[in-house]
Design a protein around this motif. Structure first.
Motif: not given
Length: 534
Positions: A352-355, A361-362, A366-368
């Protein structure tokens, strides 16, 4: 008249004693206890036809004014007749088998009597026919009451009436009439009473036989239930150990000298020894799929009594139901375990932390892609919850779960993970247990590609290929990672081994194969796992 009555009772006693001897043989019981089955009617008719003919041969030769006892009737002179017990077999055939059986037995017995001759031959030929029809009508009128214990008295009454019919036909058809009258005056009362008693006694013997059969059946049923009580907890063991323990229980609790379990014509368990005489207890699922069979061996050929057949059939059914119940329960637990492991994987703090960190960060850069990751995470959670309520899903649904999982993982790993697919559209509607492909992909990433020092490649193939003369779907998950030992128990860690065992057990249950997963792996050379589905 008294002496004739005593002689008639002796003949009747002989026939009843013979019936009692027959009732001791389970082989003969099936001839005596016809229950309306079309396939067995001829045996019933043959038995009582011979019984009626024997009643004729064991009779007493009489003239209108005297009688001459003889051990056996051969030929009847034109002026003589036979005081006999023929009607016992005819009346019983009608009371037990109905009009049709009574008529056929009466015709056979009547023709036989006619062939012996005598001045009452015609009357004695027609009398059994009338008696068989009368007895069949009486049986239908009281709705098979003659198969119950209270039938001795009405059977006596029917026997009296049937014999009275014969006396009436003799008076009506025999010539000269004065001799016919003298004959009836001599044999009428002794024959009517003696044969009425004979019919009544036969039913006493018959119901004694039925009561004994019921008692034996009750004992067999109690034995089957006792064995079922002993075997029920054994099915919670591993299958190999379970069949060994069940075979041992069958060997101890039955009179068998050996108890073996066969699966695919191979011996899986054995207790005791083999003999040329055996009985099979097949284990079948509700869909009639044969799991295997227990084979009980005996010292000698077993008597095939109805109660014993019912006991063995019931025992086989109980064992099959026990296995099916426990296996269904086990499959439900396996599915629940698969769901929990899958949920644990997604709810693992690191996962979960990684996701979430990847999404965070996106969001600016990278909002899309951040929105797409949230969509994949939502779909992944939804697929997991939906799969937990199903025993089978389509390959298409399972691939959607895998795609969502890989999208979340690849977003974090970037170029360190490459995912290659080769999907045959014709195979996407095949049905598989849920959480089957995703754990294989997860194992490949978490345990196969970890710390390999180079980009990892996961390849997923779903192809229609020929197998055993027909086309089936073959699903393959392959990685270029560290590889593993082919012994599942010696996999990278406990989680990987448990996941593979769970998949193996569920695929074996649904497809009936002993080793559904084909694993090709070696340390440092990657791993390839594949299985067939229908």
């Amino acid at each position: 008249m008294l002496h004739l009555f005593v002689d008639m009772l002796e003949r009747v006693g002989f026939l009843i004693a013979l019936a009692f001897v027959f009732s001791r043989s389970r082989w003969m019981r099936s001839y005596m206890s016809y229950q309306g089955e079309q396939a067995h009617q001829w045996r019933f008719i043959v038995f009582f036809s011979l019984y009626a003919i024997l009643g004729t041969y064991s009779g007493v030769t009489v003239t209108p004014y005297s009688y001459q006892p003889a051990p056996w009737i051969g030929e009847v002179s034109p002026t003589a007749a036979i005081a006999n017990s023929r009607s016992i077999g005819v009346v019983i055939a009608g009371l037990l088998g109905g009009v049709k059986s009574g008529l056929i037995v009466g015709v056979i017995a009547g023709l036989h009597r006619y062939s012996l001759g005598g001045f009452v031959a015609v009357a004695c030929m027609l009398a059994p026919v009338a008696q068989g029809i009368l007895a069949g009508l009486c049986r239908n009128a009281v709705k098979r009451r003659f198969r119950h214990a209270a039938s001795a008295k009405p059977a006596f009454a029917v026997g009296l009436i049937a014999e009275a019919v014969q006396m009436g036909l003799i008076l009506l058809l025999a010539k000269p009439w004065n001799e016919a009258l003298g004959l009836v005056a001599l044999i009428g009362i002794p024959q009517v009473v003696a044969n009425g008693i004979g019919v009544s006694l036969f039913f006493i013997v018959y119901h004694t036989m039925e009561s004994e059969e019921d008692r034996i059946g009750t004992e067999h049923a109690r034995k089957a239930l006792h064995i079922a009580d002993l075997t029920m907890p054994l099915w919670r063991l591993d299958f190999d150990r379970a069949v060994r323990e069940v075979a041992r229980t069958l060997h101890e609790e039955t009179k068998a000298v050996g108890a073996y379990f066969y699966k695919n014509d191979m011996v899986w368990a054995k207790e005791g020894r083999k003999t040329p005489y055996w009985v099979d207890l097949p284990m079948e699922m509700q869909n009639k799929k044969l799991i295997g069979r227990f084979r009980l061996f005996y010292e000698r050929k077993q008597e095939d009594s109805p109660s014993r057949r019912r006991m063995l059939t019931t025992l086989a059914r109980l064992i099959s139901q026990q296995y099916a119940f426990v296996e269904t329960e086990r499959q439900g637990q396996l599915l629940a375990d698969a769901e929990i492991r899958s949920l644990q994987a997604q709810m693992n703090p690191h996962f979960l932390f990684n996701v979430l960190n990847t999404v965070k960060s996106f969001i600016r850069t990278k909002p899309e892609e951040a929105r797409q990751l949230i969509t994949h995470l939502s779909k992944f959670l939804r697929k997991n919850m939906n799969g937990s309520s199903k025993t089978m899903v389509s390959v298409r649904d399972e691939l959607e779960l895998v795609t969502s999982y890989l999208s979340l993982t690849k977003a974090r790993l970037g170029d360190q993970l490459e995912f290659v697919t080769d999907i045959d559209e014709a195979a996407l509607d095949c049905r598989i247990p849920p959480f089957t492909i995703q754990p294989l992909v997860e194992n490949a990433i978490v345990h196969g590609l970890q710390n390999i020092g180079r980009p990892g490649i996961i390849r997923l193939d779903v192809k229609q290929e020929a197998c055993d003369g027909q086309y089936r779907a073959r699903i393959t998950v392959e990685d270029n990672g560290t590889g593993m030992c082919l012994d599942v128990a010696g996999a990278a860690d406990e989680h990987a081994g448990v996941a593979l065992r769970n998949i193996v057990q569920r695929l074996s249950y649904h497809y009936g194969t002993e080793k559904p997963l084909q694993i090709d792996s070696a340390p440092g050379k990657g791993t390839k796992v594949s299985f067939w589905v229908r």
